[in-house]
Design a protein around this motif. Sequence first.
Motif, PDB file in Angstrom:
ATOM      1  N   ASN A 339      33.225  33.371  35.638  1.00 47.72           N
ATOM      2  CA  ASN A 339      32.631  33.574  34.308  1.00 47.72           C
ATOM      3  C   ASN A 339      33.386  34.602  33.472  1.00 47.72           C
ATOM      4  OD1 ASN A 339      31.942  36.013  35.422  1.00 47.72           O
ATOM      5  ND2 ASN A 339      29.732  35.634  35.451  1.00 47.72           N
ATOM      6  N   GLY A 340      34.478  35.146  34.028  1.00 51.28           N
ATOM      7  CA  GLY A 340      35.339  36.027  33.249  1.00 51.28           C
ATOM      8  C   GLY A 340      35.192  37.497  33.522  1.00 51.28           C
ATOM      9  N   ASN A 341      34.156  37.912  34.258  1.00 49.80           N
ATOM     10  CA  ASN A 341      33.975  39.332  34.542  1.00 49.80           C
ATOM     11  C   ASN A 341      35.003  39.816  35.568  1.00 49.80           C
ATOM     12  OD1 ASN A 341      31.716  39.788  32.840  1.00 49.80           O
ATOM     13  ND2 ASN A 341      30.411  38.750  34.329  1.00 49.80           N
ATOM     14  N   ILE A 342      35.393  41.071  35.443  1.00 55.57           N
ATOM     15  CA  ILE A 342      36.445  41.638  36.283  1.00 55.57           C
ATOM     16  C   ILE A 342      35.920  42.831  37.064  1.00 55.57           C
ATOM     17  CG2 ILE A 342      38.568  43.045  36.130  1.00 55.57           C
ATOM     18  CD1 ILE A 342      39.638  41.063  34.153  1.00 55.57           C
ATOM     19  N   GLU A 343      36.361  42.939  38.310  1.00 54.36           N
ATOM     20  CA  GLU A 343      36.065  44.108  39.124  1.00 54.36           C
ATOM     21  C   GLU A 343      37.188  44.264  40.148  1.00 54.36           C
ATOM     22  OE1 GLU A 343      33.185  42.322  42.603  1.00 54.36           O
ATOM     23  OE2 GLU A 343      32.253  43.077  40.768  1.00 54.36           O
ATOM     24  N   PRO A 344      37.318  45.431  40.777  1.00 59.42           N
ATOM     25  CA  PRO A 344      38.385  45.631  41.757  1.00 59.42           C
ATOM     26  C   PRO A 344      38.013  45.077  43.127  1.00 59.42           C
ATOM     27  CG  PRO A 344      37.176  47.675  41.434  1.00 59.42           C
ATOM     28  CD  PRO A 344      36.591  46.682  40.478  1.00 59.42           C
ATOM     29  N   ASN A 345      39.013  44.511  43.813  1.00 59.22           N
ATOM     30  CA  ASN A 345      38.802  44.040  45.178  1.00 59.22           C
ATOM     31  C   ASN A 345      40.159  43.906  45.866  1.00 59.22           C
ATOM     32  OD1 ASN A 345      37.503  43.198  47.479  1.00 59.22           O
ATOM     33  ND2 ASN A 345      36.408  41.526  46.496  1.00 59.22           N
ATOM     34  N   VAL A 346      40.124  43.840  47.180  1.00 58.72           N
ATOM     35  CA  VAL A 346      41.359  43.779  47.959  1.00 58.72           C
ATOM     36  C   VAL A 346      41.973  42.386  47.911  1.00 58.72           C
ATOM     37  CG1 VAL A 346      40.744  45.637  49.536  1.00 58.72           C
ATOM     38  CG2 VAL A 346      39.987  43.300  50.025  1.00 58.72           C
ATOM     39  N   SER A 347      43.251  42.315  48.322  1.00 53.83           N
ATOM     40  CA  SER A 347      43.908  41.021  48.507  1.00 53.83           C
ATOM     41  C   SER A 347      43.920  40.735  50.011  1.00 53.83           C
ATOM     42  CB  SER A 347      45.313  41.042  47.894  1.00 53.83           C
ATOM     43  OG  SER A 347      46.130  42.042  48.484  1.00 53.83           O
ATOM     44  N   ASN A 348      45.090  40.514  50.605  1.00 49.80           N
ATOM     45  CA  ASN A 348      45.171  40.357  52.054  1.00 49.80           C
ATOM     46  C   ASN A 348      45.015  41.742  52.683  1.00 49.80           C
ATOM     47  OD1 ASN A 348      45.951  37.461  52.019  1.00 49.80           O
ATOM     48  ND2 ASN A 348      47.786  38.255  51.024  1.00 49.80           N
ATOM     49  N   PHE A 349      43.881  41.963  53.309  1.00 46.52           N
ATOM     50  CA  PHE A 349      43.493  43.293  53.781  1.00 46.52           C
ATOM     51  C   PHE A 349      43.432  43.247  55.300  1.00 46.52           C
ATOM     52  CE2 PHE A 349      40.126  46.800  53.725  1.00 46.52           C
ATOM     53  CZ  PHE A 349      40.993  47.766  53.218  1.00 46.52           C
ATOM     54  N   TYR A 350      44.198  44.095  55.969  1.00 45.21           N
ATOM     55  CA  TYR A 350      44.216  43.999  57.430  1.00 45.21           C
ATOM     56  C   TYR A 350      44.591  45.321  58.088  1.00 45.21           C
ATOM     57  CZ  TYR A 350      49.338  43.602  56.995  1.00 45.21           C
ATOM     58  OH  TYR A 350      50.666  43.838  56.705  1.00 45.21           O
ATOM     59  N   MET A 351      44.125  45.460  59.327  1.00 46.56           N
ATOM     60  CA  MET A 351      44.494  46.596  60.168  1.00 46.56           C
ATOM     61  C   MET A 351      45.669  46.183  61.037  1.00 46.56           C
ATOM     62  SD  MET A 351      42.201  48.603  63.075  1.00 46.56           S
ATOM     63  CE  MET A 351      41.008  49.210  61.866  1.00 46.56           C
TER      64      MET A 351
END
Length: 449
Positions: A339-351
Amino acid sequence: MNDFLSHDLLADILTRAKKFGADAADAILLQGISQSVSQRLGNTEAIERSEDCKLALRVFIGCQEAAVSTTDFKKSVLNNMIERAIAMAKVAPKNSYAGLADSAQIANKWPYIEMFDKTELSVDNLIERAKSTEEAARAVHGITNSEGAQAQFTVSEITMAATNGFAGAYKQSSYSLGVAVIAAGTDQKMERDYDYSTKVFDEDLDKPADVGRRAGERAVRRLNPRPVKTCLVPVVMEPRVSCSMLNYLASAISGLAIARGTSFLKNSMNKQLFSEEIRIMDEPHRPRGFRSKPFDAEGLATSSRAMIDKGRLTSWILDLTTARQLGLNSTANAVRSSNGNIEPNVSNFYMTPGKVSPKQLINEVRQGLFVTDLMGTSVNLITGDYSQAAIGYWIDNGEITYPVSEITIGGHLEKMFTSIVPANDLTFQYGTDCPTILIDGLVVAGKGR
C-alpha cells in the motif's frame, strides 16, 4: 507489462502528482506471477495461478505525507488516486522527519545480483513434485494421514521511481515444495509435523523424496511424548526455530522501536550483547538470497553490514525517517508494503556459523531440551521477557532421547543472547537464518516440580 512501459507509467504518475499539487512523490509498481498446486492423499486438490499488478503512490506536501494504491490502471482511476492521495496528505499530521532522499543520496548504479531464475514450471511438473513429496512422506512407517503437499513457483518484478530523480527495477524468483503429515501411535494418539524447501533458483530446491521423507520421519519421531518437570536447563534449538532469536533481535534494533523508545535494547549501541565469536550479518547482495535487492524502497544503494560484530551491536536498522529522528544516516533498510507505506527491516539476515557440530553441542548437555518447534508467543520486546510453548526432545547425558510435550521455555532475551553458542550447520532456508544454537539456563516449565 514490459520494463519500458513500467518506467513510463511511473514517470507519468509522478508528473501528474506534481501537477496536481504534490511537492514530491515516489511510486512503486509490483508485478508478479505465482503458480501453485496442492495435493492430498494422491489427489490434486487445487491448481491456482495469480497474475498481479499493483501500483503504490506516496505523496508529500511539505512534511505531510499520504500513501495510496490501486490495481486498476485506467487513466480516470489513476487521476482519482492521485487526487485522493493529495487530499489525504493535506490533512495528515506533520512529520518533520518525512521526505524523499536528497538527489545526492540516491543510487544511480548498483551491482548485478543473482536473484532471478526465469524457469517457469508447468502445472504437470508442479503436480508431479507435490505428488512425489506426499508419497515419500506417506511411505514412512507410522504415517497414517496427510494434510497435503504443495509445490509452487513465484516470479516478481519491482519497478520504482521518484521525483528526486531515482528510477530502478529488479526481478526476483522463488520455488518451493512442502508437506505436512500425521502419525498415530499404538495408543492412537496422533502427532503432526512437516518439512519444506524454498529456494530462489529451482535447481537448488531439495528433491521431493527428501522433503517428504524428512516430514514423515519427524512426525513419527514425535509419537508418545512425555511430560517433564519444571527445571532450569540448557536448551538447544535446531535451525528452523533458532532463527526466531534473530527475528526478535531485528525487531528490537529496528529504528522504529529505537526512535519510539520501546525496545529493551534502546541503550545498547556498541554494547556486548553476544559472545565475541558471534557475528550477525545483513547482506542484501547475497547471491540467490531470498531478500536480496540492489537498492532499498527509498532508492538508496544497499550494502552488506555486520549488525553484530564480535558480539557487539554496531548499528540500528534504519530507513530515512527513523535515521533522521535519531540524527543518523539511513542504513538503506527501507521496505515498502504493497500500500506504499515504508518502514525499516532487514534483508538477508543471518548468524555466521560456529566451530562445533550440532552433535558436539548436544554432547555437552547433561540434562536439557532439544527444541524442534515453537508455538504461540509471549515475547515482550519492551522488557525483553521471553516465553514460548515448545516441542522437542529431552537430552540425557548428551544424547537425544524421548519426545516431550506440554512445555514452555522462558527467560530474558538479553541474557539469552549473551549465552548463545552457535554450531557450524548454517544453511540459507528462510531469509533470516541461524545455525543450531545452545542457550544456557532457560526455564523449562512442565508438569510438576
